[in-house]
Design an enzyme around this catalytic site. Structure first.
Site, PDB file in Angstrom:
ATOM      1  N   THR A  28       0.723  -1.334  -0.278  1.00 20.84           N
ATOM      2  CA  THR A  28       0.066   0.016  -0.163  1.00 20.84           C
ATOM      3  C   THR A  28       0.895   1.220   0.008  1.00 20.84           C
ATOM      4  OG1 THR A  28      -0.209  -0.183   2.451  1.00 20.84           O
ATOM      5  CG2 THR A  28      -1.833  -0.977   1.108  1.00 20.84           C
ATOM      6  N   GLN A  29       2.165   1.170   0.132  1.00 20.36           N
ATOM      7  CA  GLN A  29       3.090   2.355   0.274  1.00 20.36           C
ATOM      8  C   GLN A  29       4.346   1.689  -0.178  1.00 20.36           C
ATOM      9  OE1 GLN A  29       4.881   3.839   4.039  1.00 20.36           O
ATOM     10  NE2 GLN A  29       3.431   5.802   3.700  1.00 20.36           N
ATOM     11  N   THR A  35       7.155   0.099   2.010  1.00 21.43           N
ATOM     12  CA  THR A  35       7.214   0.672   3.322  1.00 21.43           C
ATOM     13  C   THR A  35       5.942   0.259   4.131  1.00 21.43           C
ATOM     14  OG1 THR A  35       6.867   2.756   2.552  1.00 21.43           O
ATOM     15  CG2 THR A  35       8.846   2.326   3.180  1.00 21.43           C
ATOM     16  N   SER A  36       5.077  -0.231   3.479  1.00 24.84           N
ATOM     17  CA  SER A  36       3.616  -0.634   4.191  1.00 24.84           C
ATOM     18  C   SER A  36       2.749  -1.423   3.226  1.00 24.84           C
ATOM     19  CB  SER A  36       2.745   0.665   4.623  1.00 24.84           C
ATOM     20  OG  SER A  36       1.679   0.023   5.442  1.00 24.84           O
ATOM     21  N   SER A  37       2.162  -2.497   3.918  1.00 29.57           N
ATOM     22  CA  SER A  37       1.353  -3.333   3.188  1.00 29.57           C
ATOM     23  C   SER A  37       0.256  -3.864   4.013  1.00 29.57           C
ATOM     24  CB  SER A  37       2.267  -4.341   2.575  1.00 29.57           C
ATOM     25  OG  SER A  37       2.784  -5.156   3.504  1.00 29.57           O
TER      26      SER A  37
END
Length: 374
Positions: A71-72, A91-93
């Site tokens: 997501t990021q 960096t995000s998931s």
């Protein structure tokens, strides 16, 4: 029954224990993906996939596939991206639900437990715990303010109200201590000192642990009354993104042909991955490993020490070492110790954490050991 409900039931039937299946059947994962995700395509890199470009049914099918959706990327949310992104770091998931449930099961979370979650991420795992344990039992911390804000919106929209904290999870959250379980959805190099102090005696810490060579092991520790913790690494091979302050520094340029030469006692290809790489990482925790052509490079960023191995035309390998730390000596000694023990998986090792030091041991607490970085 709606399509989303059907898809949740189908997903739940494929993962986890009955207790967590009931939560998966209820929590709407589509809320936690936001308006877009990244899909990796080898020829293009990370490609943003926007909900507005898909039918509702197709978006729901994506949400309830047992896959991780990033997501990021390097701080850029998927919904803000218009073009593919290459060579940058996720960096995000939203981690695949099957892995989320395996993590929750490994932590032995059950009704009546009070849980501290390090790394809210999208908030999906937070919502699963709220569904099973109740809102008051769950505290979750997220470092990234944008990710934290999106998670709060999704968790609220799904009807849950845990304690949500924006901050550095490596310090825990003392205001709601003590906890029965501390679970981290990010990898750490060492156990932060605050964590055992905020878990009750007999409570547990469950976290992936990774190092600067990139290999991971899955720790499950029990906290003692004096604030120390000890346990073993589990059989699960899983990966979560590393806590940002525990990431390696930039690696300096590789320099070939420098240092004193000798024959290597081990095949450098052993370090291509798996437990052998993890053992090498224990031996030289400040070092990073790289490959170039037929060479393997190990570089210690802190001291500037380095080792380079290459295959000899006549057979075997030559290593050149330069600097204060003889990196390859340490790697060889650790690998040979592991080989002599029968080359066990990470689950053949354990970890002890005190206020003064942390060390990984092979076999039993009195066995061969390696200190983790302070």
């Amino acid at each position: 029954m709606s399509l989303a409900t059907n898809l949740r039931h189908e997903l739940a039937a494929t993962i986890g224990s009955q207790s967590w299946q009931a939560a998966v059947e209820v929590v709407p994962r589509e809320l936690f993906l936001g308006d877009a995700v990244y899909r990796h395509e080898p020829e293009h890199g990370w490609v943003p996939v926007h909900r507005s470009d898909m039918s509702r049914d197709d978006w729901l099918a994506l949400a309830y596939t047992d896959e991780t959706w990033v997501t990021q990327i390097d701080g850029v949310m998927a919904e803000d991206a218009t073009d593919p992104v290459a060579l940058l770091r996720p960096t995000s998931s939203s981690t695949l639900p099957g892995l989320v449930v395996r993590m929750l099961e490994a932590a032995e979370i059950r009704e009546g437990d009070k849980v501290l979650e390090i790394g809210t991420g999208t908030g999906y795992s937070t919502a699963l715990m709220c569904q099973r344990l109740g809102n008051d039992a769950v505290t979750s911390i997220e470092y990234d303010p944008i990710v934290a804000g999106r998670a709060r919106e999704a968790i609220t929209a799904a009807g849950y109200a845990p304690t949500l904290v924006e901050g550095d999870g490596l310090y825990g959250y003392a205001e709601n201590a003590e906890y029965d379980r501390l679970i981290a959805t990010c990898s750490v190099r060492t156990i932060p000192q605050a964590w055992p102090q905020q878990v009750r005696a007999g409570g547990t810490i469950t976290t992936p642990m990774s190092g600067w060579m990139g290999e991971t092991a899955f720790a499950h520790l029990t906290v003692a009354g004096d604030g120390t913790a000890r346990g073993r690494f589990l059989e699960d091979d899983l990966y979560f993104m590393t806590a940002r302050s525990h990431l390696p520094p930039p690696r300096p340029p590789l320099v070939s042909g420098v240092g004193d030469a000798r024959k290597s006692r081990i095949d450098p290809s052993t370090l291509q991955g798996g437990t052998a790489l993890w053992v090498a990482q224990l031996a030289v925790p400040q070092a990073q490993v790289s490959w170039g052509g037929d060479a393997t490079f190990v570089v210690d960023v802190g001291t500037g020490s380095r080792a380079e191995t290459r295959q000899d035309l006549a057979g075997g390998w030559t290593v050149r070492q330069h600097g204060r730390v003889k990196l390859w000596d340490e790697v060889e000694n650790a690998i040979e110790t592991w080989q002599d023990a029968g080359q066990p998986h990470q689950s053949g090792f354990g970890l002890t954490v005190t206020r003064e030091r942390q060390w990984v041991w092979l076999g039993e607490p009195g066995g061969p050991s390696w200190d983790l970085p302070a």
